[in-house]
Design an enzyme around this catalytic site. Structure first.
Site, PDB file in Angstrom:
ATOM      1  N   ILE A 135      -6.909  -3.024   2.496  1.00 58.09           N
ATOM      2  CA  ILE A 135      -5.970  -4.116   2.766  1.00 58.09           C
ATOM      3  C   ILE A 135      -6.544  -5.104   3.793  1.00 58.09           C
ATOM      4  O   ILE A 135      -6.240  -6.289   3.762  1.00 58.09           O
ATOM      5  CB  ILE A 135      -4.648  -3.537   3.334  1.00 58.09           C
ATOM      6  CG1 ILE A 135      -4.070  -2.463   2.397  1.00 58.09           C
ATOM      7  CG2 ILE A 135      -3.632  -4.632   3.612  1.00 58.09           C
ATOM      8  CD1 ILE A 135      -3.784  -2.929   0.995  1.00 58.09           C
ATOM      9  N   THR A 136      -7.377  -4.609   4.690  1.00 62.39           N
ATOM     10  CA  THR A 136      -7.897  -5.381   5.822  1.00 62.39           C
ATOM     11  C   THR A 136      -8.398  -6.777   5.440  1.00 62.39           C
ATOM     12  O   THR A 136      -9.168  -6.923   4.492  1.00 62.39           O
ATOM     13  CB  THR A 136      -9.058  -4.608   6.481  1.00 62.39           C
ATOM     14  OG1 THR A 136      -8.614  -3.290   6.746  1.00 62.39           O
ATOM     15  CG2 THR A 136      -9.521  -5.297   7.755  1.00 62.39           C
ATOM     16  N   GLU A 137      -7.971  -7.760   6.213  1.00 62.28           N
ATOM     17  CA  GLU A 137      -8.452  -9.136   6.034  1.00 62.28           C
ATOM     18  C   GLU A 137      -9.464  -9.455   7.125  1.00 62.28           C
ATOM     19  O   GLU A 137      -9.318  -8.988   8.250  1.00 62.28           O
ATOM     20  CB  GLU A 137      -7.272 -10.112   6.132  1.00 62.28           C
ATOM     21  CG  GLU A 137      -7.715 -11.563   6.087  1.00 62.28           C
ATOM     22  CD  GLU A 137      -6.564 -12.559   6.049  1.00 62.28           C
ATOM     23  OE1 GLU A 137      -5.403 -12.136   6.180  1.00 62.28           O
ATOM     24  OE2 GLU A 137      -6.848 -13.756   5.892  1.00 62.28           O
ATOM     25  N   GLN A 153      -0.153  -1.421  12.005  1.00 59.93           N
ATOM     26  CA  GLN A 153      -0.059  -1.746  10.574  1.00 59.93           C
ATOM     27  C   GLN A 153      -0.024  -0.478   9.726  1.00 59.93           C
ATOM     28  O   GLN A 153       0.761  -0.355   8.793  1.00 59.93           O
ATOM     29  CB  GLN A 153      -1.278  -2.577  10.146  1.00 59.93           C
ATOM     30  CG  GLN A 153      -1.326  -3.969  10.715  1.00 59.93           C
ATOM     31  CD  GLN A 153      -0.402  -4.903   9.969  1.00 59.93           C
ATOM     32  OE1 GLN A 153      -0.353  -4.913   8.753  1.00 59.93           O
ATOM     33  NE2 GLN A 153       0.371  -5.673  10.707  1.00 59.93           N
ATOM     34  N   GLU A 161      -7.540 -18.102  -8.278  1.00 56.17           N
ATOM     35  CA  GLU A 161      -7.520 -19.240  -7.364  1.00 56.17           C
ATOM     36  C   GLU A 161      -8.917 -19.850  -7.307  1.00 56.17           C
ATOM     37  O   GLU A 161      -9.877 -19.267  -7.814  1.00 56.17           O
ATOM     38  CB  GLU A 161      -7.001 -18.839  -5.978  1.00 56.17           C
ATOM     39  CG  GLU A 161      -7.787 -17.751  -5.281  1.00 56.17           C
ATOM     40  CD  GLU A 161      -7.090 -17.236  -4.013  1.00 56.17           C
ATOM     41  OE1 GLU A 161      -5.856 -17.136  -3.990  1.00 56.17           O
ATOM     42  OE2 GLU A 161      -7.802 -16.915  -3.057  1.00 56.17           O
ATOM     43  N   HIS A 219      -7.892 -18.098   2.274  1.00 57.95           N
ATOM     44  CA  HIS A 219      -8.771 -17.012   1.864  1.00 57.95           C
ATOM     45  C   HIS A 219     -10.235 -17.432   2.027  1.00 57.95           C
ATOM     46  O   HIS A 219     -10.591 -18.551   1.697  1.00 57.95           O
ATOM     47  CB  HIS A 219      -8.542 -16.650   0.385  1.00 57.95           C
ATOM     48  CG  HIS A 219      -7.281 -15.880   0.169  1.00 57.95           C
ATOM     49  ND1 HIS A 219      -6.659 -15.810  -1.051  1.00 57.95           N
ATOM     50  CD2 HIS A 219      -6.534 -15.127   1.009  1.00 57.95           C
ATOM     51  CE1 HIS A 219      -5.579 -15.050  -0.943  1.00 57.95           C
ATOM     52  NE2 HIS A 219      -5.481 -14.636   0.300  1.00 57.95           N
ATOM     53  N   GLY A 242      -2.592   3.175  13.769  1.00 59.66           N
ATOM     54  CA  GLY A 242      -2.472   1.781  14.205  1.00 59.66           C
ATOM     55  C   GLY A 242      -1.101   1.244  13.803  1.00 59.66           C
ATOM     56  O   GLY A 242      -0.402   1.845  12.987  1.00 59.66           O
ATOM     57  N   TYR A 286       3.660 -11.493  -5.932  1.00 56.06           N
ATOM     58  CA  TYR A 286       5.099 -11.207  -5.842  1.00 56.06           C
ATOM     59  C   TYR A 286       5.857 -12.233  -6.682  1.00 56.06           C
ATOM     60  O   TYR A 286       6.831 -11.914  -7.363  1.00 56.06           O
ATOM     61  CB  TYR A 286       5.610 -11.272  -4.399  1.00 56.06           C
ATOM     62  CG  TYR A 286       4.745 -10.578  -3.368  1.00 56.06           C
ATOM     63  CD1 TYR A 286       3.855  -9.562  -3.737  1.00 56.06           C
ATOM     64  CD2 TYR A 286       4.813 -10.935  -2.023  1.00 56.06           C
ATOM     65  CE1 TYR A 286       3.053  -8.937  -2.789  1.00 56.06           C
ATOM     66  CE2 TYR A 286       4.023 -10.315  -1.074  1.00 56.06           C
ATOM     67  CZ  TYR A 286       3.136  -9.323  -1.463  1.00 56.06           C
ATOM     68  OH  TYR A 286       2.349  -8.731  -0.514  1.00 56.06           O
ATOM     69  N   LYS A 344      -8.120  11.374  16.533  1.00 55.83           N
ATOM     70  CA  LYS A 344      -6.703  11.721  16.658  1.00 55.83           C
ATOM     71  C   LYS A 344      -6.315  12.856  15.718  1.00 55.83           C
ATOM     72  O   LYS A 344      -5.136  13.071  15.437  1.00 55.83           O
ATOM     73  CB  LYS A 344      -5.834  10.491  16.373  1.00 55.83           C
ATOM     74  CG  LYS A 344      -6.156   9.337  17.319  1.00 55.83           C
ATOM     75  CD  LYS A 344      -4.935   8.541  17.703  1.00 55.83           C
ATOM     76  CE  LYS A 344      -5.282   7.581  18.846  1.00 55.83           C
ATOM     77  NZ  LYS A 344      -4.391   6.439  18.926  1.00 55.83           N
TER      78      LYS A 344
END
Lengths: 307, 392
Positions: free
Chosen positions: A105-107, A20, A222, A260, A18, A172, A43
């Site tokens: 990682i997927t959101e 990403q 958070e 989020h 993909g 970061y 694949k």
């Protein structure tokens, strides 16, 4: 030392064909991560040339781990299929190696899918899930290092500060803050901003406490849920290394989802004020502003006799 | 939704006009009915209705029991088109466009029931209390022993003994327990099949003939699951949602409007929240939460900037980018393109850090745009607060 991954970790990329997946696989190789293969059902047998490295694509995780002896995987597949990708990786690592690190990682994965996937992973105690909806995990090396995720590699440097955070860009920011006082990082982990996830704050704090390389910890939470409060209470009993904490969302209105899925104050619970108070009562050094993290960390290191 | 799933509910009719409400009353054949305001917020019974034009108070209570046809007419007139303010709507309230007229029933007792995902236990949690009709947060605080909880094992699903035990915890027996058992199973199925975030039944009632009935419900859905629920489009009341928030969502942005005057354009949810917090720390008030997401293109940046500028409260803008996937030069070009197209009359402070920040700053510096470049979030917040004349 570092926690859970190191410069020699062998990593598979699920969803590598993909856009990403291909983009970030390339970035990880550039950074120095040992990407040993990719997985995209249907694949298998293809080969990709990424940053001068030939990467083989497999049809499934069992085949891929057997062929490459990988010990970690990172998932970039769309939300519809991500929970299944997590479970496939967890089962393959468990059956073949008895252990493995799965970084998702997927959101945007449905919460009830994650409830199922987390329960599935927890039945395989050697397997660790990080995420979903997170930047991943990075252990900087002297040259390059192991980056599993989407964070910009170049801002990191090997050092003694462990960082754990629910947010990507705020991690970061924390990295930049440690660098501003001349400190590098042992391992940085984004645990993700979803209501139901794998590895939590306490797992990370326990990992850092036991890690020789880590001498101080930065923890960024958070609003939403009570993970920060639980972690603070646990740290007060179990962590001897200094911790600097920040919580995002002091100005967030109740009942509104702040980007989020998990960042929401519901029924008056999960406010930043409660979390800051829990940090303070657990003896955690508090930064009121992310631009202050460096300065507060310097104070924490000094008081611990580490500076 | 409940009725289709076979959950016991009272007969009722959805209405959008006074005429609808009156014919609903006639067709229900129940002398006593409840007239309920339908908005996406709780606390309706204790809310207050105001005229949207004059701001005058019209009626106390957004849920009324009507004992006659005249009552129905009066209550629906007082509700429809007026603004309902409850503890959950905020001061501005919400205009009520929809009513629900429901047949009455002889209530023996009121209970509370909720199904939700417990984040800490990472499992579905069912909570029930004998204190129905009450504010559940107060029950949890004052009489936690009255709140009974059951966690569902994701592999096993909701088991028979769990339903029975919860019913017995509520003091039910005989026909009522059997009725509860059936209702809870169906409600749990509704929760899972529809990817709900929360189903709250308040009150859940036991009628005098020992039937358990869901009298009023609030349901919220997990937005992440919208890809497998095309039917949600039909039940969405876009009139209740902020237009800018809806448009932002279509563009893949997260935007939440707030009451302040400093617009924020940020990448990442955590950093966006932190940006708001720091603005307030230095004496300003954020006008919005805006998360560009990861790797937004110039067009998205452009659209985000427009959404911020549309808010007439905005007196200044702070752009705060820590580039990971997001490239700072793309943000810089997007900002310039928007300003060129729609003009800019308020001060703009830009903080670019991370991936391609040098290129981004060069683009801003080379333009004619009057902006202030800063290195850190704190500097940016101080600067913008100072520029719009707040304290600093």
């Amino acid at each position: 030392m570092s926690i859970w991954i190191n410069e020699h970790s062998k990593v598979l990329v699920q969803g590598i064909t993909g856009s990403q997946g291909t983009f970030h696989a390339t970035k990880m190789i550039e950074y120095g991560t040992d990407i040993v293969g990719g997985v995209t059902p249907g694949k298998g047998g293809q080969s990709l040339d990424l940053f001068g490295k030939s990467v083989t694509v497999y049809d499934g995780m069992y085949e891929a781990i057997q062929a490459t002896d990988a010990n970690a995987s990172v998932i970039y597949v769309p939300p519809q299929f991500a929970a299944e990708a997590i479970m496939e990786a967890a089962d393959a690592f468990d059956q073949i190696k008895g252990e493995g690190v799965v970084v998702c990682i997927t959101e945007g994965i449905p919460t009830l899918d994650m409830v199922k996937a987390v329960a599935y992973v927890n039945q395989r105690p050697g397997v660790r899930l990080i995420g979903p909806n997170c930047p991943g995990i990075i252990t900087p090396g002297i040259e390059g290092g192991c980056k599993i995720g989407i964070m910009p590699g170049h801002i990191h440097k090997k050092g003694r500060i462990g960082i754990v955070s629910k947010s990507g860009t705020l991690t970061y920011e924390a990295v930049a803050q440690t660098m501003s006082i001349g400190e590098g990082q042992s391992t940085c982990i984004g645990i993700g901003g979803d209501p139901v996830n794998g590895t939590g704050f306490i797992d990370c704090l326990a990992g850092f406490q036991d890690d020789i390389q880590t001498e101080a910890i930065v923890m960024i939470g958070e609003i939403g849920g009570t993970a920060e409060e639980d972690a603070a209470a646990w740290a007060a009993e179990n962590v001897t290394k200094p911790i600097v904490g920040f919580v995002a969302g002091a100005t967030a209105p109740p009942g509104k989802r702040m980007g989020h899925a998990g960042a929401i104050i519901s029924g008056g619970k999960g406010t930043a004020a409660e979390k800051f108070a829990a940090f303070k009562s657990a003896g955690i050094y508090v930064a009121n502003d992310p631009s202050e993290i460096g300065a507060v960390l310097a104070v924490a290191l000094k008081e611990a006799g580490l500076l | 939704m409940f009725r289709k799933a076979g959950v016991n509910v009272l007969d009722g009719v959805h209405c959008t006009s006074i005429e609808d409400a009156l014919s609903a009353y006639d067709s229900l054949g129940s002398k006593v009915v409840a007239v309920k305001s339908q908005i996406h917020a709780g606390g309706r019974g204790k809310g207050t209705l105001y005229s949207p034009e004059s701001g005058e108070k019209v009626m106390e209570g957004g849920v009324k029991i009507a004992f006659s046809r005249e009552d129905v007419e009066l209550y629906s007139r007082n509700i429809l088109g007026n603004k309902l303010v409850t503890i959950q709507t905020g001061e501005n309230g919400k205009i009520v466009n929809n009513l629900y007229v429901e047949a009455g029933c002889a209530i023996a007792h009121e209970y509370y029931l909720a199904i939700l995902v417990d984040r800490e236990a990472k499992a579905v949690l069912i909570m029930a209390s004998t204190e129905g009709g009450m504010d559940i947060e107060k029950v949890a605080e004052n009489t936690p022993e009255a709140l009974h909880k059951v966690w569902v094992d994701p592999a096993a699903g909701l088991l028979g003994f769990q339903k029975r035990n919860l019913g017995m915890d509520l003091g039910l027996s005989g026909a009522a327990l059997k009725s509860f058992f059936g209702l809870l199973g169906k409600l749990y199925d509704v929760f899972v099949k529809n990817d709900c975030a929360m189903v709250e039944i308040n009150p859940l009632v036991r009628s005098e003939d020992d039937e358990i009935i869901a009298l009023d419900a609030k349901v919220s859905f997990d937005e992440n699951a919208s890809f497998r629920h095309k039917e949600w489009e039909d039940i969405r009341d876009l009139g209740e949602e902020d237009d800018a928030e809806v448009r932002a969502k279509e563009l893949g942005l997260s935007y939440v409007k707030l009451d302040g005057d400093i617009g924020c354009l940020v990448n990442g949810a955590g950093l966006a929240m932190a940006t708001m917090d720091v603005i307030q720390l230095y004496g300003g008030e954020p006008a919005n939460f805006l998360d560009l997401g990861g790797g937004a293109g110039e067009d998205t940046v452009n659209a985000a900037f427009e959404i911020i500028l549309e808010d007439h409260n905005v007196k200044g803008i702070l752009v705060n980018i820590f580039g990971g996937i997001q490239r700072c030069d793309v943000v810089a070009n997007g900002v310039l393109a928007s300003v060129e197209r729609i003009g800019l009359e308020v001060p703009l402070v830009i903080r670019l850090s991370g991936t391609n920040y040098k290129e981004g700053r060069a683009i801003i510096d080379a333009s004619d745009l009057q902006t202030y470049s800063v290195d850190t979030l704190a500097e940016g917040a101080k600067k913008i607060v100072e520029l719009i004349g707040g304290e600093s």
